[in-house]
Write an enzyme that holds these catalytic residues in place. Sequence first.
Site, short mmCIF file in Angstrom:
data_model
loop_
_atom_site.label_atom_id
_atom_site.label_comp_id
_atom_site.label_asym_id
_atom_site.label_seq_id
_atom_site.Cartn_x
_atom_site.Cartn_y
_atom_site.Cartn_z
N TRP A 106 95.97 123.41 127.74
CA TRP A 106 95.44 125.03 128.17
C TRP A 106 96.46 125.44 129.30
CZ3 TRP A 106 91.76 126.28 132.44
CH2 TRP A 106 91.39 127.72 132.18
N ASP A 142 88.43 117.30 131.23
CA ASP A 142 88.27 118.78 131.36
C ASP A 142 87.25 118.64 129.97
OD1 ASP A 142 87.83 121.38 131.05
OD2 ASP A 142 89.91 121.73 130.93
N ALA A 173 84.95 121.46 128.00
CA ALA A 173 84.60 122.72 127.85
C ALA A 173 84.05 123.12 126.42
CB ALA A 173 85.49 123.71 128.05
N LYS A 199 81.31 128.07 126.93
CA LYS A 199 81.38 128.10 125.47
C LYS A 199 79.99 127.44 125.08
CE LYS A 199 85.64 128.55 126.83
NZ LYS A 199 86.92 129.38 126.60
C1 LMR Z 1 90.63 130.00 126.33
O1 LMR Z 1 91.23 129.00 126.31
O2 LMR Z 1 91.14 131.05 125.57
C2 LMR Z 1 89.52 130.42 127.37
O3 LMR Z 1 89.21 129.16 127.88
C3 LMR Z 1 89.61 131.48 127.98
C4 LMR Z 1 90.62 131.51 129.42
O4 LMR Z 1 90.20 131.54 130.21
O5 LMR Z 1 92.00 130.93 128.95
#
Ligand code: LMR
Length: 393
Positions: A127, A207, A209, A242
């Site tokens: 990410w 992490d 999520a 989420k």
């Molecule tokens: C994403 O990966 O799209 C979400 O977790 C939103 C973000 O804050 O990037």
Amino acid sequence: MFHGLPAGQEDPIIALMLAFRGDTRPGKVDLGVGIYRDSEGATPVMSAVRKAEQHLAETQETKAYTALTGDPAFADALRKLTLGDAASADRIAFAGTPGGSGALRQAYELIARTAPDATVWLPDPSWPNHMAVLDYLQRPTRTYRYAAPEGELDRDAFFEDLASIPRGDVVLLHGCCHNPTGIDPAPEDWTRIAEILSQTGAVPLIDLAYQGFGTGLTEDAAGLRHLAKTLPEMLLCISCSKTFGLYRDRAGLLLALAANDADRTTLQSQLTLLNRNAFSFPPDHAGRLVSTVLADPVLKAEWEAELTAMRTRIRTLRDTFTAELRRLTNSDRFDRIASQNGMFSRLPLEPEAIRALREDHGIYLIGDGRMNVSGLTDETIPRVARAIAETTV
Ligand code: LMR
């Protein structure tokens, strides 16, 4: 004072979310930001959460401050949901945070305090905000190999890199539903991860999520539970954005697992101080909704059913979309999407194709090819698959 200040760098995901909103073309398709969408393309408040909200509105008597680390009932409920009985409460310090991003930030801050020279290792890819915040904090970072171009775990490379990470460094792992690839370690891979980390002494930072978006609430937590059982120390960053659909309300939690109770006590004082220095008290409302849902068997069952429906819908979309791509491209190059997990997959597309999808077809993917699978509907799948087939000939 502000003259000459360079512009802040845009986050690619948030920039795309805004670009999509600004696009006035009818029929545009949002496969960008990670927000679950239902078959109508909507993100409704989950019904169990709505009921908890009503209950809270009727019964809450005060909004006076709680504790600097937030409501202990929220932390306890999430600890049980994520870790089960893998680690006893007397090993665990916690801090409520504004969302999972807040938990990550506080985890990084904790690492900077306790191990200033520790390098944080991220999977390649990860990410984007994982690295962005570390860069902002000027922390030492490295990446480890993770995803093979074919859309599978690059097992040999992953384990080779993992084994090279020295004692005291920190390894960020996605607990499940890897963002952006959807590629997760298999159960036996988690066993191997635990063996390697036991030998090297590197500390995992998980992490989490998307618990429940992959295979199931328990299955998605099995890997991190194994690490918590096996290893003396671990950091776990939990997002409720989420899983409870609480995106904008910001409910997150950092759990820090220590080797013993004395270390836990010190850790707890450090986390309390970190919160005080950053924002004093974390947001309470969304966390209280989570603990209300998890404490009530009826609401909990309703929430689990809603989460299961989301997961099932994503699985079906994956199957249908993959079949359509296979038919239209007459190739198996997109087949891996069907077996990947969670909200995201990363399509093997060139930047030019991703640009053409956006500009010519109004189909929004992140620039690295990441797509939010739940952004598809039965109606848009044929059109999106056709556009992809056209751009890749
Ligand atoms: C994403 O990966 O799209 C979400 O977790 C939103 C973000 O804050 O990037």
